[in-house]
Write a protein that holds these residues in place. Structure first.
Motif, PDB file in Angstrom:
ATOM      1  N   VAL A  49      25.697  11.975  63.022  1.00 47.05           N
ATOM      2  CA  VAL A  49      26.573  10.871  62.152  1.00 47.05           C
ATOM      3  C   VAL A  49      27.846  10.572  62.795  1.00 47.05           C
ATOM      4  CG1 VAL A  49      27.003   9.654  60.154  1.00 47.05           C
ATOM      5  CG2 VAL A  49      25.119  11.262  60.054  1.00 47.05           C
ATOM      6  N   GLU A  50      27.862   9.258  63.574  1.00 50.53           N
ATOM      7  CA  GLU A  50      29.166   9.112  64.322  1.00 50.53           C
ATOM      8  C   GLU A  50      29.756   7.660  63.930  1.00 50.53           C
ATOM      9  OE1 GLU A  50      30.786  11.376  65.659  1.00 50.53           O
ATOM     10  OE2 GLU A  50      29.190  12.906  65.390  1.00 50.53           O
ATOM     11  N   LYS A  51      30.765   7.413  64.136  1.00 51.36           N
ATOM     12  CA  LYS A  51      31.516   5.869  64.180  1.00 51.36           C
ATOM     13  C   LYS A  51      31.249   5.712  65.682  1.00 51.36           C
ATOM     14  CE  LYS A  51      35.479   3.504  63.518  1.00 51.36           C
ATOM     15  NZ  LYS A  51      36.999   3.446  63.078  1.00 51.36           N
ATOM     16  N   ALA A  52      30.644   4.545  65.861  1.00 54.32           N
ATOM     17  CA  ALA A  52      30.279   3.995  67.379  1.00 54.32           C
ATOM     18  C   ALA A  52      31.055   2.746  67.669  1.00 54.32           C
ATOM     19  CB  ALA A  52      28.929   3.883  67.813  1.00 54.32           C
ATOM     20  N   ASN A  53      31.744   2.627  68.675  1.00 60.10           N
ATOM     21  CA  ASN A  53      32.421   1.448  69.046  1.00 60.10           C
ATOM     22  C   ASN A  53      31.764   0.913  70.088  1.00 60.10           C
ATOM     23  OD1 ASN A  53      34.911   1.813  67.340  1.00 60.10           O
ATOM     24  ND2 ASN A  53      35.232   3.629  68.487  1.00 60.10           N
ATOM     25  N   CYS A  54      31.818  -0.554  70.133  1.00 58.36           N
ATOM     26  CA  CYS A  54      31.273  -1.382  71.384  1.00 58.36           C
ATOM     27  C   CYS A  54      32.373  -2.382  71.513  1.00 58.36           C
ATOM     28  CB  CYS A  54      29.904  -1.723  71.086  1.00 58.36           C
ATOM     29  SG  CYS A  54      29.486  -2.591  72.548  1.00 58.36           S
ATOM     30  N   LEU A  55      33.041  -2.660  72.500  1.00 57.30           N
ATOM     31  CA  LEU A  55      34.134  -3.423  72.289  1.00 57.30           C
ATOM     32  C   LEU A  55      34.987  -3.477  71.080  1.00 57.30           C
ATOM     33  CD1 LEU A  55      32.113  -6.415  74.333  1.00 57.30           C
ATOM     34  CD2 LEU A  55      33.583  -4.797  75.334  1.00 57.30           C
TER      35      LEU A  55
END
Length: 152
Positions: A68-74
């Motif tokens: 479980v992760e916090k993902a970033n896209c732009l």
């Protein structure tokens, strides 16, 4: 005996923002959910997606959520897990994503591997207690002990 952490049930509305859904609808054939809810129960998480075609409900025990992760896209953020990516609002809900990731990770620790190890240790302790009681009963009834088998 070590206690196992219990968690309060929590609900999160992680729906896409309506304007974002309308803008994406032509490219997705409106197949993406317009409403998504997460229910964090005591033992498992339930994700409910509502689309124009109906409702899909999926459940996972915390120990089976995977990473479980916090993902970033732009500039967008989302929660990434075996449920797939969950991107509330228009993808800018940093605090909500942080809160969900923290809750899921806490519950994974409390209900995942660590809890399984604790339960196994508790079971072994109970077995030791039962073995002690059984030995006492056998001694009281003058039943001879069975020979000990060497399993090495």
């Amino acid at each position: 005996a070590m206690g196992i952490t219990t968690f309060e049930e929590r609900d999160f509305d992680v729906s896409i923002d309506t304007l974002c859904w309308i803008c994406l609808a032509p490219w997705t054939c409106a197949a993406i959910p317009y409403k998504t809810k997460l229910h964090l129960g005591t033992e498992e998480v339930t994700k409910t997606d509502i689309t124009i075609c109906g409702q899909a409900v999926s459940k996972r025990p915390y120990g089976e959520l995977g990473s479980v992760e916090k993902a970033n896209c732009l500039c967008c953020v989302n929660v990434s897990s075996s449920f797939g990516d969950i991107s509330p609002g228009c993808g800018c809900e940093q605090d909500l994503v942080d809160d969900i990731v923290k809750e899921l990770k806490d519950r994974q620790r409390g209900r995942g591997d660590t809890a399984q190890i604790q339960r196994a240790e508790q079971t072994l302790q109970r077995l030791d207690e039962i073995e002690y009681k059984l030995d006492a009963i056998m001694e009281h009834l003058k039943i001879p002990q069975a020979p000990v088998m060497n399993r090495s």
